[in-house]
Enzyme design. Structure first.
Site, PDB file in Angstrom:
ATOM      1  N   ILE A   1      68.108  23.573 -46.836  1.00  0.00           N
ATOM      2  CA  ILE A   1      67.132  22.849 -46.013  1.00  0.00           C
ATOM      3  C   ILE A   1      66.181  22.059 -46.898  1.00  0.00           C
ATOM      4  O   ILE A   1      65.794  20.926 -46.564  1.00  0.00           O
ATOM      5  CB  ILE A   1      66.362  23.860 -45.116  1.00  0.00           C
ATOM      6  CG1 ILE A   1      67.299  24.436 -44.048  1.00  0.00           C
ATOM      7  CG2 ILE A   1      65.142  23.205 -44.466  1.00  0.00           C
ATOM      8  CD1 ILE A   1      66.699  25.552 -43.200  1.00  0.00           C
TER       9      ILE A   1
ATOM     10  N   ASP B   1      61.184  24.990 -57.643  1.00  0.00           N
ATOM     11  CA  ASP B   1      62.211  25.982 -57.342  1.00  0.00           C
ATOM     12  C   ASP B   1      62.357  26.913 -58.542  1.00  0.00           C
ATOM     13  O   ASP B   1      62.040  26.543 -59.654  1.00  0.00           O
ATOM     14  CB  ASP B   1      63.555  25.279 -57.063  1.00  0.00           C
ATOM     15  CG  ASP B   1      64.472  26.105 -56.183  1.00  0.00           C
ATOM     16  OD1 ASP B   1      64.649  25.735 -54.996  1.00  0.00           O
ATOM     17  OD2 ASP B   1      64.996  27.143 -56.665  1.00  0.00           O
TER      18      ASP B   1
ATOM     19  N   ASN C   1      58.710  25.647 -48.117  1.00  0.00           N
ATOM     20  CA  ASN C   1      60.063  25.829 -47.568  1.00  0.00           C
ATOM     21  C   ASN C   1      60.822  26.983 -48.211  1.00  0.00           C
ATOM     22  O   ASN C   1      61.601  27.651 -47.533  1.00  0.00           O
ATOM     23  CB  ASN C   1      60.852  24.524 -47.747  1.00  0.00           C
ATOM     24  CG  ASN C   1      62.346  24.741 -47.616  1.00  0.00           C
ATOM     25  OD1 ASN C   1      62.862  24.963 -46.506  1.00  0.00           O
ATOM     26  ND2 ASN C   1      63.059  24.726 -48.741  1.00  0.00           N
TER      27      ASN C   1
ATOM     28  N   LYS D   1      57.849  35.824 -41.873  1.00  0.00           N
ATOM     29  CA  LYS D   1      57.655  34.481 -41.313  1.00  0.00           C
ATOM     30  C   LYS D   1      56.521  34.486 -40.283  1.00  0.00           C
ATOM     31  O   LYS D   1      55.860  33.471 -40.070  1.00  0.00           O
ATOM     32  CB  LYS D   1      58.958  33.986 -40.680  1.00  0.00           C
ATOM     33  CG  LYS D   1      60.082  33.737 -41.695  1.00  0.00           C
ATOM     34  CD  LYS D   1      59.728  32.632 -42.671  1.00  0.00           C
ATOM     35  CE  LYS D   1      60.909  32.221 -43.525  1.00  0.00           C
ATOM     36  NZ  LYS D   1      60.603  31.101 -44.428  1.00  0.00           N
TER      37      LYS D   1
ATOM     38  N   TYR E   1      62.232  40.133 -42.631  1.00  0.00           N
ATOM     39  CA  TYR E   1      62.280  38.666 -42.739  1.00  0.00           C
ATOM     40  C   TYR E   1      61.399  37.996 -41.679  1.00  0.00           C
ATOM     41  O   TYR E   1      60.523  37.179 -41.994  1.00  0.00           O
ATOM     42  CB  TYR E   1      63.730  38.194 -42.608  1.00  0.00           C
ATOM     43  CG  TYR E   1      63.890  36.694 -42.525  1.00  0.00           C
ATOM     44  CD1 TYR E   1      63.645  35.887 -43.625  1.00  0.00           C
ATOM     45  CD2 TYR E   1      64.273  36.082 -41.328  1.00  0.00           C
ATOM     46  CE1 TYR E   1      63.768  34.508 -43.546  1.00  0.00           C
ATOM     47  CE2 TYR E   1      64.417  34.712 -41.238  1.00  0.00           C
ATOM     48  CZ  TYR E   1      64.158  33.927 -42.347  1.00  0.00           C
ATOM     49  OH  TYR E   1      64.279  32.557 -42.261  1.00  0.00           O
TER      50      TYR E   1
ATOM     51  N   GLY F   1      66.341  26.541 -36.479  1.00  0.00           N
ATOM     52  CA  GLY F   1      67.409  27.398 -35.983  1.00  0.00           C
ATOM     53  C   GLY F   1      68.429  27.548 -37.100  1.00  0.00           C
ATOM     54  O   GLY F   1      68.134  27.245 -38.264  1.00  0.00           O
TER      55      GLY F   1
HETATM   56  N1  NAD Z   1      69.342  28.417 -43.111  1.00  0.00           N
HETATM   57  C1  NAD Z   1      68.878  28.875 -41.971  1.00  0.00           C
HETATM   58  O1  NAD Z   1      69.646  29.155 -41.029  1.00  0.00           O
HETATM   59  C2  NAD Z   1      67.400  29.069 -41.768  1.00  0.00           C
HETATM   60  C3  NAD Z   1      66.933  29.324 -40.469  1.00  0.00           C
HETATM   61  C4  NAD Z   1      65.578  29.500 -40.273  1.00  0.00           C
HETATM   62  C5  NAD Z   1      64.701  29.394 -41.339  1.00  0.00           C
HETATM   63  N2  NAD Z   1      65.179  29.144 -42.586  1.00  0.00           N
HETATM   64  C6  NAD Z   1      64.199  29.057 -43.679  1.00  0.00           C
HETATM   65  O2  NAD Z   1      64.339  27.802 -44.316  1.00  0.00           O
HETATM   66  C7  NAD Z   1      63.985  27.922 -45.687  1.00  0.00           C
HETATM   67  C8  NAD Z   1      65.101  27.360 -46.559  1.00  0.00           C
HETATM   68  O3  NAD Z   1      66.258  28.137 -46.314  1.00  0.00           O
HETATM   69  P1  NAD Z   1      67.717  27.729 -46.822  1.00  0.00           P
HETATM   70  O4  NAD Z   1      68.656  28.250 -45.803  1.00  0.00           O
HETATM   71  O5  NAD Z   1      67.758  26.317 -47.217  1.00  0.00           O
HETATM   72  O6  NAD Z   1      67.821  28.692 -48.107  1.00  0.00           O
HETATM   73  P2  NAD Z   1      68.533  28.486 -49.536  1.00  0.00           P
HETATM   74  O7  NAD Z   1      68.648  29.876 -50.093  1.00  0.00           O
HETATM   75  O8  NAD Z   1      69.775  27.688 -49.399  1.00  0.00           O
HETATM   76  O9  NAD Z   1      67.450  27.684 -50.353  1.00  0.00           O
HETATM   77  C9  NAD Z   1      66.240  28.311 -50.707  1.00  0.00           C
HETATM   78  C10 NAD Z   1      65.729  27.739 -52.015  1.00  0.00           C
HETATM   79  O10 NAD Z   1      64.514  28.455 -52.324  1.00  0.00           O
HETATM   80  C11 NAD Z   1      64.557  28.870 -53.676  1.00  0.00           C
HETATM   81  N3  NAD Z   1      63.831  30.128 -53.821  1.00  0.00           N
HETATM   82  C12 NAD Z   1      64.116  31.300 -53.206  1.00  0.00           C
HETATM   83  N4  NAD Z   1      63.284  32.254 -53.641  1.00  0.00           N
HETATM   84  C13 NAD Z   1      62.445  31.674 -54.522  1.00  0.00           C
HETATM   85  C14 NAD Z   1      61.376  32.149 -55.316  1.00  0.00           C
HETATM   86  N5  NAD Z   1      61.019  33.437 -55.312  1.00  0.00           N
HETATM   87  N6  NAD Z   1      60.734  31.285 -56.122  1.00  0.00           N
HETATM   88  C15 NAD Z   1      61.104  29.978 -56.166  1.00  0.00           C
HETATM   89  N7  NAD Z   1      62.128  29.477 -55.451  1.00  0.00           N
HETATM   90  C16 NAD Z   1      62.786  30.319 -54.638  1.00  0.00           C
HETATM   91  C17 NAD Z   1      66.041  29.069 -54.000  1.00  0.00           C
HETATM   92  O11 NAD Z   1      66.295  28.971 -55.396  1.00  0.00           O
HETATM   93  C18 NAD Z   1      66.689  27.949 -53.197  1.00  0.00           C
HETATM   94  O12 NAD Z   1      66.803  26.763 -53.950  1.00  0.00           O
HETATM   95  C19 NAD Z   1      63.699  29.385 -45.931  1.00  0.00           C
HETATM   96  O13 NAD Z   1      62.304  29.622 -45.885  1.00  0.00           O
HETATM   97  C20 NAD Z   1      64.386  30.076 -44.779  1.00  0.00           C
HETATM   98  O14 NAD Z   1      63.796  31.309 -44.457  1.00  0.00           O
HETATM   99  C21 NAD Z   1      66.499  28.987 -42.837  1.00  0.00           C
END
Ligand code: NAD
Length: 256
Positions: free
Chosen positions: A23, A42, A95, A166, A162, A193
């Protein structure tokens, strides 16, 4: 004649945590296309540099800083590096997050602490650091927090720590919107979503069973750019009177 609302982010700096994957890449790309200089924060430096390279190859302005969100000193260092190398950001997008699952009856204190450190406390400390810088600069700003549609109804089992983390982020949004309003800084929340990212597909824990498997009214799960579009709207100068709002980008899941 009244001023036409501006949707341009030209000349503005956007700081996107977790912009190295999923995302975050969608958010970074949409913001860059709208004219912002995007700085990705990151823990995965190599992946962040790869995203920066592709943004630059597309003609956009971008950079990266390394950060570990569970570590306060790392956050303070990353924010100082951002400000000295790029300037005070107009926009902070909280994010980055972790999304592993653990069934409620097997919940551990360690998992609760880990989730909340990254998904709740990290954004609090970033808001403090960059909020101070925005206030000092005196030009207002934007903060957008990425929570989850799981706050609007259960999606799969195993999300106690989780979704609670949030919920903390949503609470942080509300308090930040209140305390930063006098400085012209708005704070809003996006609830994604399901999005098929590396983080979602690789999440550890029990199988993702639950209502999230229902067909989505809009026909497909969200793409990272769909989340980016909502963040972009909140980030625009045009959205200057919108704060403490929550928008779900969930392909219509909430109406099923
Ligand atoms: N993918 C989904 O279905 C979904 C749904 C609802 C909410 N979200 C939220 O969206 C956001 C992005 O999710 P995503 O699916 O793209 O995840 P992802 O794991 O693909 O990407 C997350 C990024 O955050 C970085 N990261 C994680 N922990 C870290 C830390 N401690 N310090 C620095 N960087 C860190 C990771 O290296 C990664 O690049 C998150 O907050 C997640 O909870 C995702």
């Amino acid at each position: 004649m009244a001023e036409v609302p501006s949707f341009s982010l030209g000349g503005k700096i956007a700081f996107v945590t977790g912009g190295a994957s999923g995302i975050g890449v969608g958010i970074a790309t949409v913001l860059a296309e709208a004219g912002a200089t995007v700085v990705i924060a990151d823990r995965n430096e190599e992946a962040a540099r790869a995203v920066v390279k592709s943004l630059k190859e597309a003609g956009h302005s971008a950079g990266s800083v390394q950060v570990s969100l569970e570590d306060e000193a790392s956050i303070v260092r990353a924010c100082a590096g951002l400000i000295s190398n790029f300037g005070t950001p107009w926009l902070l997008v909280n994010n980055a997050g972790i999304q592993d699952r653990e069934l409620l009856l097997e919940a551990t204190a360690a998992e609760w602490d880990r989730m909340n450190a990254v998904n709740g406390r990290g954004p609090l400390l970033l808001t403090r650091e960059l909020g101070r810088a925005m206030v000092k600069k005196g030009e207002g700003g934007r903060i957008v927090n990425i929570a989850t549609a799981g706050l609007r109804g259960s999606v799969v089992k195993g999300l106690a720590s989780y979704v609670a983390s949030k919920g903390a982020l949503l609470g942080l949004s509300q308090i930040s919107a209140f305390e930063l309003a006098e400085y012209g800084i708005t704070v809003n929340t996006v609830l994604p979503g399901a999005v098929a990212t590396a983080g979602a597909m690789g999440a550890k824990g029990p199988p993702p069973d639950g209502p999230a498997r229902r067909p989505l009214p809009l026909g497909r799960i969200c793409e990272p750019r769909d989340i980016g579009a909502a963040v972009y709207f909140f980030a625009t100068p045009a959205a200057r009177y919108i704060t403490n709002q929550v928008i779900a980008v969930d392909a219509g899941f909430s109406v099923t």
